[in-house]
Design an enzyme around this catalytic site. Sequence first.
Site, PDB file in Angstrom:
ATOM      1  N   THR A  89       0.880  -1.177   0.000  1.00  0.00           N
ATOM      2  CA  THR A  89       0.000   0.000   0.000  1.00  0.00           C
ATOM      3  C   THR A  89       0.916   1.225   0.000  1.00  0.00           C
ATOM      4  O   THR A  89       1.025   1.938   0.990  1.00  0.00           O
ATOM      5  CB  THR A  89      -0.874   0.019   1.278  1.00  0.00           C
ATOM      6  OG1 THR A  89       0.007  -0.066   2.405  1.00  0.00           O
ATOM      7  CG2 THR A  89      -1.857  -1.140   1.301  1.00  0.00           C
ATOM      8  N   GLU A 149      -0.586  -5.705  11.522  1.00  0.00           N
ATOM      9  CA  GLU A 149       0.667  -6.321  11.973  1.00  0.00           C
ATOM     10  C   GLU A 149       1.426  -5.295  12.814  1.00  0.00           C
ATOM     11  O   GLU A 149       1.305  -4.104  12.593  1.00  0.00           O
ATOM     12  CB  GLU A 149       1.515  -6.755  10.773  1.00  0.00           C
ATOM     13  CG  GLU A 149       1.751  -5.701   9.711  1.00  0.00           C
ATOM     14  CD  GLU A 149       2.966  -4.797   9.978  1.00  0.00           C
ATOM     15  OE1 GLU A 149       3.107  -3.798   9.254  1.00  0.00           O
ATOM     16  OE2 GLU A 149       3.750  -5.084  10.913  1.00  0.00           O
ATOM     17  N   ASN A 206       1.992   3.645  15.495  1.00  0.00           N
ATOM     18  CA  ASN A 206       3.222   4.013  14.782  1.00  0.00           C
ATOM     19  C   ASN A 206       3.491   5.503  14.888  1.00  0.00           C
ATOM     20  O   ASN A 206       4.624   5.931  15.105  1.00  0.00           O
ATOM     21  CB  ASN A 206       3.130   3.585  13.320  1.00  0.00           C
ATOM     22  CG  ASN A 206       3.782   2.230  13.109  1.00  0.00           C
ATOM     23  OD1 ASN A 206       4.113   1.542  14.062  1.00  0.00           O
ATOM     24  ND2 ASN A 206       3.953   1.850  11.858  1.00  0.00           N
ATOM     25  N   GLY A 255      13.241   6.218  10.041  1.00  0.00           N
ATOM     26  CA  GLY A 255      13.015   5.911   8.619  1.00  0.00           C
ATOM     27  C   GLY A 255      12.342   4.561   8.507  1.00  0.00           C
ATOM     28  O   GLY A 255      11.603   4.161   9.396  1.00  0.00           O
ATOM     29  N   CYS A 258       7.739   1.938   7.185  1.00  0.00           N
ATOM     30  CA  CYS A 258       6.458   2.141   7.890  1.00  0.00           C
ATOM     31  C   CYS A 258       6.269   3.538   8.451  1.00  0.00           C
ATOM     32  O   CYS A 258       5.304   4.222   8.110  1.00  0.00           O
ATOM     33  CB  CYS A 258       6.338   1.122   9.009  1.00  0.00           C
ATOM     34  SG  CYS A 258       6.263  -0.545   8.372  1.00  0.00           S
ATOM     35  N   LYS A 319      18.018   0.987   9.962  1.00  0.00           N
ATOM     36  CA  LYS A 319      18.366   0.613  11.342  1.00  0.00           C
ATOM     37  C   LYS A 319      19.179  -0.661  11.265  1.00  0.00           C
ATOM     38  O   LYS A 319      19.233  -1.314  10.216  1.00  0.00           O
ATOM     39  CB  LYS A 319      17.125   0.399  12.208  1.00  0.00           C
ATOM     40  CG  LYS A 319      16.275  -0.772  11.750  1.00  0.00           C
ATOM     41  CD  LYS A 319      15.149  -1.064  12.734  1.00  0.00           C
ATOM     42  CE  LYS A 319      14.359  -2.278  12.269  1.00  0.00           C
ATOM     43  NZ  LYS A 319      13.345  -2.700  13.228  1.00  0.00           N
TER      44      LYS A 319
HETATM   45  C1  UDX Z   1       7.847  -0.069  12.990  1.00  0.00           C
HETATM   46  C2  UDX Z   1       7.059  -0.378  14.255  1.00  0.00           C
HETATM   47  O1  UDX Z   1       7.957  -0.467  15.359  1.00  0.00           O
HETATM   48  C3  UDX Z   1       6.318  -1.701  14.085  1.00  0.00           C
HETATM   49  O2  UDX Z   1       5.551  -1.963  15.243  1.00  0.00           O
HETATM   50  C4  UDX Z   1       5.408  -1.587  12.870  1.00  0.00           C
HETATM   51  O3  UDX Z   1       4.689  -2.782  12.666  1.00  0.00           O
HETATM   52  C5  UDX Z   1       6.234  -1.268  11.638  1.00  0.00           C
HETATM   53  O4  UDX Z   1       6.970  -0.063  11.840  1.00  0.00           O
HETATM   54  P1  UDX Z   1      10.100  -0.795  11.858  1.00  0.00           P
HETATM   55  O5  UDX Z   1       9.668   0.069  10.729  1.00  0.00           O
HETATM   56  O6  UDX Z   1      10.712  -2.110  11.577  1.00  0.00           O
HETATM   57  O7  UDX Z   1       8.817  -1.073  12.827  1.00  0.00           O
HETATM   58  O8  UDX Z   1      11.171   0.071  12.669  1.00  0.00           O
HETATM   59  P2  UDX Z   1      11.417   0.369  14.206  1.00  0.00           P
HETATM   60  O9  UDX Z   1      12.199  -0.696  14.814  1.00  0.00           O
HETATM   61  O10 UDX Z   1      10.140   0.777  14.839  1.00  0.00           O
HETATM   62  O11 UDX Z   1      12.357   1.686  14.075  1.00  0.00           O
HETATM   63  C6  UDX Z   1      11.796   2.797  13.359  1.00  0.00           C
HETATM   64  C7  UDX Z   1      12.871   3.867  13.242  1.00  0.00           C
HETATM   65  O12 UDX Z   1      13.137   4.435  14.525  1.00  0.00           O
HETATM   66  C8  UDX Z   1      14.199   3.354  12.705  1.00  0.00           C
HETATM   67  O13 UDX Z   1      14.706   4.301  11.769  1.00  0.00           O
HETATM   68  C9  UDX Z   1      15.084   3.305  13.959  1.00  0.00           C
HETATM   69  O14 UDX Z   1      16.460   3.517  13.679  1.00  0.00           O
HETATM   70  C10 UDX Z   1      14.531   4.475  14.745  1.00  0.00           C
HETATM   71  N1  UDX Z   1      14.789   4.374  16.182  1.00  0.00           N
HETATM   72  C11 UDX Z   1      14.211   3.384  16.902  1.00  0.00           C
HETATM   73  C12 UDX Z   1      15.594   5.340  16.797  1.00  0.00           C
HETATM   74  O15 UDX Z   1      16.090   6.257  16.146  1.00  0.00           O
HETATM   75  N2  UDX Z   1      15.803   5.268  18.140  1.00  0.00           N
HETATM   76  C13 UDX Z   1      15.245   4.286  18.912  1.00  0.00           C
HETATM   77  O16 UDX Z   1      15.471   4.272  20.115  1.00  0.00           O
HETATM   78  C14 UDX Z   1      14.430   3.299  18.253  1.00  0.00           C
END
Ligand code: UDX
Length: 432
Positions: A89, A149, A206, A255, A258, A319
């Site tokens: 999507t 999810e 989110n 980034g 999501c 990440k």
């Molecule tokens: C996210 C949500 O956590 C998840 O529940 C949803 O289903 C999908 O989107 P994801 O996109 O895999 O998951 O990334 P996430 O682990 O949440 O990290 C998001 C961003 O935040 C990354 O760029 C990460 O580097 C950043 N981050 C995370 C930080 O900068 N500091 C932190 O302490 C944690």
Amino acid sequence: MTVGKIAVIGTGYVGLTSGACLASLGHQVVCGDVVPEKVASLSAGHVPILEDGLDALVAEGLASGNLSFVLGADVAVKGAKYIFLSLPTPDDGDGRADLSIVRAVAKQIGPLLEPGAIVITKSTVPVGTAKKLEKIIGREDVALVSNPEFLQEGTAVKNFMKPDRVVVGSSDLAAAREVGELYASLGAPLVVTSAESSEMIKYAANAFLAMKLSFVNSIAALAEEVGADIQEITRGMKDDPRIGDKFLKAGPGWGGSCFPKDTNALAAIADDHDIRFPLLDATVTANRQAKDRVVDKIRAAVGGDLEGKTVALWGLTFKAGTDDLRDSPALLISKLLAGEGALLRAYDPTVHEDLEASARNPEITVASDPHAAAEGADVIALLTEWPEFADIDLQKTAVSTGTRTIVDGRNMLSPEAVTAAGFTLIPLGRQP
Ligand code: UDX
């Protein structure tokens, strides 16, 4: 306890993980995709994404016969009782989620579904999508359930098998509960609600996490100015259970596939309903500022002008723990640096092909290891918190690089080790 056959349409990060995990719970799962090569390679057990434990689960599912991959949604839904939609999507350019693929699949499978089948939206979809799909499928004997999810990339299998909660929403609460039963053996709290609330839960969760991070990154910027240290500040915050200790690490901005998409989509939903949402707007703005601040530090480290300077990037993915470059802060920062004339050499443990050859990131030359990336560099910038960077041999780096400055965009290097190796450390939200 096995139930009726499960079909999973779309075998990307969400669909493949969901299908393999549902199969490991003992369910009969058929995953359908439109890309023949993908179906063939998955059927041979080749998992194209980096997800801890997923390889083993796919192999286990194929061996037990609980998991199979077929070409086409129409084939996958044959005889299925539960049909999970885990389809793209994408952002349609003005922040709204493009539902064209979801609509097309719903239209295609509608007439083929068994009486009593339940169609389940697993990927994130705008609020109101379940109702729209009910109309498209248009069958009284087929229910629509939202089951968002909450999978974090890199730990998606763990997140699926040990969910904090399972959310199901529908105008048909019995159907919602039936979908909830698929996860019964996981023992997680089950939230049964309306489709609209279920769809909103995903966006709200989110966007809240993104807001928390934008807040931390903004506090980090202020900490630098007032002589404070963001790691000390969050250390003093985290024991308040209302704040908690997660998502408190300052970085180059959030980034991934999501947060950027979901925050934009939620802003568009608010806009469409004439609801002003300044907190969300500020969350997105603050995220861009976090990246700009890293660029400012890199520019200052090379004397204020990036033209012709070589910047070594340690980390490209959004990440650590994933191979996903989608909406990675490192890539946006690269574009901003290249826009000021910088030359970029990057190392990331999951990036091997030369991005400079790829149309999307021609400005980046990919090196085979972090020391090679640092060769002749005027500054090193650490942008992704890959564990191997924490104890990198900086003495070795010092030999090959021209610079003595490291911008640590994740505050993961030990100031003592950096100084001992003769480098100047430029941290984030801390005092140099
Ligand atoms: C996210 C949500 O956590 C998840 O529940 C949803 O289903 C999908 O989107 P994801 O996109 O895999 O998951 O990334 P996430 O682990 O949440 O990290 C998001 C961003 O935040 C990354 O760029 C990460 O580097 C950043 N981050 C995370 C930080 O900068 N500091 C932190 O302490 C944690």
